[in-house]
Each structure stands twice: as structure tokens, then as C-alpha cells.
Design an enzyme around this catalytic site. Structure first.
Site, short mmCIF file in Angstrom:
data_model
loop_
_atom_site.label_atom_id
_atom_site.label_comp_id
_atom_site.label_asym_id
_atom_site.label_seq_id
_atom_site.Cartn_x
_atom_site.Cartn_y
_atom_site.Cartn_z
N GLY A 13 0.83 -1.19 0.00
CA GLY A 13 0.00 0.00 0.00
C GLY A 13 0.87 1.24 0.00
O GLY A 13 2.07 1.18 0.27
N GLN A 25 3.19 9.97 1.33
CA GLN A 25 4.46 9.30 1.06
C GLN A 25 5.07 9.77 -0.27
O GLN A 25 6.24 9.57 -0.52
CB GLN A 25 4.28 7.79 1.05
N CYS A 54 7.32 -0.33 6.55
CA CYS A 54 6.80 0.79 5.78
C CYS A 54 7.86 1.26 4.80
O CYS A 54 9.05 1.36 5.17
CB CYS A 54 6.40 1.93 6.72
N LEU A 55 7.44 1.56 3.59
CA LEU A 55 8.38 2.06 2.58
C LEU A 55 8.96 3.41 2.99
O LEU A 55 10.03 3.80 2.51
CB LEU A 55 7.68 2.16 1.22
N HIS A 73 -3.10 0.68 8.11
CA HIS A 73 -1.76 1.26 8.06
C HIS A 73 -1.75 2.49 7.13
O HIS A 73 -1.23 3.55 7.48
CB HIS A 73 -0.79 0.19 7.55
N GLU A 74 -2.36 2.33 5.95
CA GLU A 74 -2.36 3.43 4.97
C GLU A 74 -3.26 4.59 5.42
O GLU A 74 -2.90 5.76 5.22
CB GLU A 74 -2.76 2.93 3.58
N HIS A 130 -1.45 6.87 7.71
CA HIS A 130 -0.58 7.83 7.03
C HIS A 130 -1.31 9.14 6.75
O HIS A 130 -0.71 10.22 6.79
CB HIS A 130 -0.07 7.27 5.70
#
Length: 178
Positions: free
Chosen positions: A49, A54, A103-104, A145-146, A149
Site C-alpha cells: 500500500g 508518502q 513501511c516504505l 496502516h495506509e 498515514h
């Protein structure tokens, strides 16, 4: 449309709240495609995701990847990507699960996060239509999670216990949510 560099900590944009999308227009469509292209490019590690902050954009848009078993070969999976505009969890189960997350935007860091096992989400699609999505297990954690953000919350804020590196996680042989 193109893959865009993913913002990583300590970039302050990752801690900011996003703005609601009022109209699905060309700019929103471009951002959604950039999110999809960037997610598809993320290989080491692979992403599940991505959220607009991000990519440096403070809009309430996420892309989440659902991994579904291939009906022709249950040993294989295929991806179904969902673009969610203004996503909101409208209900969640009392039952929780603890899953390793990464996480990226937080490279080489993993930790266990407890979240509701099931969620129902309301959002808009790229045509501006309202949609509702039910998610369970791994996919439920990806969505939560997304959405975090979008409110400036990183998984590291919710980790229970210690955080470890990718190498340490691989030694444990654990599954990860990114």
C-alpha cells in the site's frame, strides 16, 4: 504517470494531516496513477500500500493491494489494487490481530502492531462514486496502516515491543505488512 520518489523519515510531511478531496479531477487521477506506478516499482521490499503523503502530497488518497488466491492455482496469488479517496473506517471488529509491519517510508524497520482483525471502509473511487469495502486479516492491516498515514501516524507509533531490522525479521521467517 510515473513512479515518484517515496518520502522517508524524518521528512516532516509524513507527520502532517491530509486534506479531504472535494472533487475527483485530472490532478486526483494523476496522483492515483503515480501512487499505483510507485507501488508497482517498489520491489525491495515490495509494498502492499501507499498513501499520498508518502509522495509528498497532503491529500486523502491511498492505494492498497489485496493479495488474492489464483482460482486456477491455489499456490499462486494475484494482486487487486484499490484506489481509495477519502477513506474512513466505519466499523471494526473487537477481535484484534498482531502482525509484523514495515513501511516504505521507514526503511529497514519492522515491528509488531495490534489492529482490529476486520474493518469496513467507506471511500470514493476514481469516478467519485461511494464504495464500501470489507477487509479481513492481512488486508485489513494494510488498509489501517495506509489510513494512518493520512493522519500523520506511522506504524512505529503503534509498535508493541521492540523494532527490528529486515535481516532480523528474515531470520524469524515472519510475514510482513508493508
Amino acid at each position: 504517470m510515473a513512479a515518484v520518489a517515496i518520502r522517508t523519515i524524518p521528512d516532516p510531511i509524513l507527520r502532517k494531516k491530509t486534506e479531504r478531496v472535494h472533487r475527483v479531477d485530472e490532478e486526483v487521477n494523476k496522483l492515483a496513477n503515480d501512487l499505483l506506478d510507485t507501488l508497482n516499482e517498489a520491489q525491495e521490499p515490495e509494498g502492499a500500500g501507499l498513501a499520498a503523503p508518502q509522495l509528498g502530497v497532503l491529500k486523502r488518497i491511498i492505494v492498497v493491494r489485496e493479495f488474492l488466491p489464483d482460482p486456477k492455482d491455489p499456490q499462486k496469488y494475484f494482486n487487486q489494487d484499490h484506489v481509495l479517496i477519502n477513506p474512513k473506517v466505519i466499523s471494526s471488529s473487537k477481535e484484534t490481530q498482531v502482525i509484523w509491519e514495515g513501511c516504505l517510508s521507514v526503511p529497514d524497520t519492522y515491528g509488531k502492531v495490534e489492529r482490529p482483525k476486520k474493518v469496513k471502509v467507506k471511500a470514493n473511487d476514481l469516478e467519485g462514486n461511494e464504495l464500501r469495502l470489507k477487509a479481513t486479516g492481512y488486508f485489513s492491516s494494510v488498509i489501517q496502516h495506509e489510513i494512518d498515514h493520512l493522519d500523520g501516524i506511522l506504524f512505529t507509533d503503534k509498535v508493541t515491543g521492540e523494532m527490528i531490522t529486515e535481516e532480523e525479521l528474515e531470520k524469524l521467517g515472519e510475514e510482513i505488512v508493508l
